[in-house]
Design a protein around this motif. Structure first.
Motif, PDB file in Angstrom:
ATOM      1  N   ARG A  12     -22.003   0.705  10.129  1.00 10.70           N
ATOM      2  CA  ARG A  12     -22.463  -0.686  10.571  1.00 10.70           C
ATOM      3  C   ARG A  12     -21.397  -1.317  11.570  1.00 10.70           C
ATOM      4  NH1 ARG A  12     -18.479  -3.700   8.650  1.00 10.70           N
ATOM      5  NH2 ARG A  12     -18.588  -4.262   6.620  1.00 10.70           N
ATOM      6  N   ALA A  14     -20.704  -5.303  12.071  1.00 12.47           N
ATOM      7  CA  ALA A  14     -20.902  -6.193  11.720  1.00 12.47           C
ATOM      8  C   ALA A  14     -20.153  -7.694  12.160  1.00 12.47           C
ATOM      9  CB  ALA A  14     -20.574  -6.241   9.996  1.00 12.47           C
ATOM     10  N   PRO A  15     -20.500  -7.926  13.265  1.00 12.07           N
ATOM     11  CA  PRO A  15     -19.688  -9.156  14.252  1.00 12.07           C
ATOM     12  C   PRO A  15     -20.410 -10.350  13.755  1.00 12.07           C
ATOM     13  CG  PRO A  15     -21.418  -8.230  15.766  1.00 12.07           C
ATOM     14  CD  PRO A  15     -21.457  -7.148  14.482  1.00 12.07           C
ATOM     15  N   SER A  16     -19.313 -11.288  13.703  1.00  9.34           N
ATOM     16  CA  SER A  16     -19.624 -12.743  13.539  1.00  9.34           C
ATOM     17  C   SER A  16     -20.014 -13.388  15.058  1.00  9.34           C
ATOM     18  CB  SER A  16     -18.637 -13.540  13.028  1.00  9.34           C
ATOM     19  OG  SER A  16     -18.197 -12.775  11.707  1.00  9.34           O
ATOM     20  N   GLU A  48     -23.299 -11.005  11.356  1.00  7.57           N
ATOM     21  CA  GLU A  48     -22.829 -12.192  10.508  1.00  7.57           C
ATOM     22  C   GLU A  48     -22.826 -13.555  10.848  1.00  7.57           C
ATOM     23  OE1 GLU A  48     -19.512 -10.043   8.227  1.00  7.57           O
ATOM     24  OE2 GLU A  48     -21.048  -8.990   7.371  1.00  7.57           O
TER      25      GLU A  48
HETATM   26  N1  GLU Z   1     -18.085 -10.135  10.533  1.00  4.38           N
HETATM   27  C1  GLU Z   1     -16.574  -9.639  10.088  1.00  4.38           C
HETATM   28  C2  GLU Z   1     -15.712  -9.900  11.628  1.00  4.38           C
HETATM   29  O1  GLU Z   1     -16.554 -10.204  12.575  1.00  4.38           O
HETATM   30  C3  GLU Z   1     -16.523  -8.305  10.048  1.00  4.38           C
HETATM   31  C4  GLU Z   1     -16.786  -7.839   8.554  1.00  4.38           C
HETATM   32  C5  GLU Z   1     -16.823  -6.548   8.287  1.00  4.38           C
HETATM   33  O2  GLU Z   1     -16.502  -5.522   9.248  1.00  4.38           O
HETATM   34  O3  GLU Z   1     -16.728  -5.954   6.957  1.00  4.38           O
HETATM   35  O4  GLU Z   1     -14.629  -9.884  11.599  1.00  4.38           O
END
Ligand code: GLU
Length: 439
Positions: A12, A14-16, A48
């Protein structure tokens, strides 16, 4: 044949969505995508967005658009905020089982409000995990104390949300930036508490600029959409970023999307920080635009030229000097083609080649006029101009004796496209008039 059940790989990104992501983040996306596709697995995009204040639709859309542009198709799209009910479920479960507790605490802002913060009951142990890139990592969790899992039962924080989501989405490989290494022990403790398997971790070394300093918004780290605006090709950006801190070995550097999928190998990711070099990215882009058809090249260049410079003859001379389409606009903006629009103003002395003199220069220009006047308007093309001028230039001590003043008379510049192309674009009348004026 092995009877072992093959678990399908799920990775995955998972960007914020709290800002524009730069290429370091997209490198993580690319590696996650390639690892899944190479192994016949699935690639998930998880936005995220639990931080409601900082998450913006605009950034989310930019991420989605950029992945699409790069050709990184995802099999599923999740939004973390949609999973809050499950986060709550696991928080309650942990509380019931004793691995978490509600702690009534005063708000930090000094107001009297008491918050029901959910904290993890830290067993204070060493946590060891094997990282595909870093090898075995052991960290003591004692200093972390009873860390916070949620602001309250309905407002989960990062560690809990990540663990629950990865678990429920069946993520087998967590590929992310090295900045998350120190979060991993906490997340592993939560996994153990909720009975989730620990995925395989691969923490990617940082991406640094060519000055060995960290990329940041202020220092060369542009959102992918900025490269799109600058007229880079997505295939070149994909290839170029995939090669930041990774390569499949061997001499070949140009890899299509499918070739990248075939050759990707997570264990070949470089352990030391990766260096991003803008010039190398330009090189990749040039290699890709060279492969386009001449019609495609012409279309893209003409589309970036102002009306007065719409001339097919300019295409090849511009193409030689650009790495990306946006360079055309930069060159126009810098006035590099102004001499096509109006006769240049220049310092007369500069017409004279190196150690030559006024007399010789004048003679050269007269010779040029003489041979060019033999060409008809229709025959005034690059080839004919070149052979006419070269014929007399070759008879002089050095060719520069003739070619330099001709070029300078036409362009007023030391560095410019060759005088044959310039003359053909200007046409016979204008060329003659500029040469005459120089005399
Ligand atoms: N949302 C996190 C970020 O943008 C990444 C979390 C993850 O990859 O576990 O840094």
């Amino acid at each position: 044949m092995s009877e072992e059940k093959q678990v399908k790989i799920v990775t995955r990104f998972a960007p914020s969505p709290t800002g524009f992501l730069h290429l370091g983040a997209y490198r993580t996306a690319i590696f996650s995508y390639l690892h899944a596709k190479k192994n016949g697995g699935r690639f998930i995009l998880r936005i995220e967005d639990t931080d409601k204040e900082r998450s913006k639709k605009e950034f989310e859309e930019n991420i989605i658009e950029s992945l699409k542009w790069l050709g990184l198709g995802y099999d599923e799209l999740y939004r973390q905020s949609k999973n809050v009910a499950r986060h709550k479920f696991f928080l309650e479960k942990m509380i019931k089982e004793g691995s978490a507790y509600i702690s009534n605490e005063e708000a930090k802002d000094g107001t009297e409000v008491i918050k029901e913060i959910v904290r993890f009951k830290n067993p204070n142990i060493d946590v060891t995990f094997t990282d595909v890139i870093k090898g075995e990592v052991t960290m003591n969790t004692k200093d972390l104390g009873d860390f916070v899992l949620a602001k309250n039962l309905s407002e989960p924080l990062f560690h809990l949300a990540v663990v629950v989501d990865d678990f429920e989405e069946g993520v087998t490989h967590v590929i992310r930036g090295e900045d998350h290494v120190s979060n991993t022990p906490r997340q592993i403790l939560i996994q153990r508490a909720i009975g989730a398997p620990t995925p395989i971790y691969a923490h990617l070394p940082l991406v640094l600029g060519s000055d060995k300093l960290k990329l940041s918004k202020r220092r060369g780290a542009l959102p992918i959409s900025a490269y799109q605006t600058q007229g880079y090709l997505p295939e070149a950006i994909l290839n170029g970023i995939a090669f930041v801190g990774w390569n499949p070995g061997g001499e070949q550097e140009i890899f299509s999307h499918d070739e990248l999928v075939q050759s990707f190998d997570l264990s070949r990711v470089q352990k030391s920080p990766a260096i991003f070099n803008e010039e190398k990215l330009e090189w990749f882009n040039k290699e890709y635009i060279k492969k386009l058809s001449s019609e495609e090249i012409e279309k893209n260049i003409l589309a970036r030229l102002p009306e007065k410079l719409q001339n097919k003859k300019l295409v090849s001379l511009i193409f030689e000097r650009i790495n990306k389409w946006g360079d055309v606009e930069s060159m126009v903006g810098a006035g590099e083609f102004d001499f096509f629009l109006h006769a240049p103003k220049y310092d007369k002395a500069k017409l004279i080649f190196k150690n030559s003199n006024v007399e010789k220069t004048k003679k050269s220009l007269e010779l040029a006029i003489k041979v060019l006047s033999d060409l008809t308007e229709e025959n005034f093309d690059i080839e004919n101009i070149k052979s006419a001028l070269m014929l007399v230039a070759e008879q002089l001590e050095t060719r520069g004796e003739l070619l330099h003043p001709v070029r300078f008379a036409l362009t007023g510049r030391d560095k410019s496209p060759d005088p044959f192309i310039v003359a053909s674009v200007l046409g016979k009348n204008e060329t003659m008039s500029r040469l005459q004026k120089a005399i």
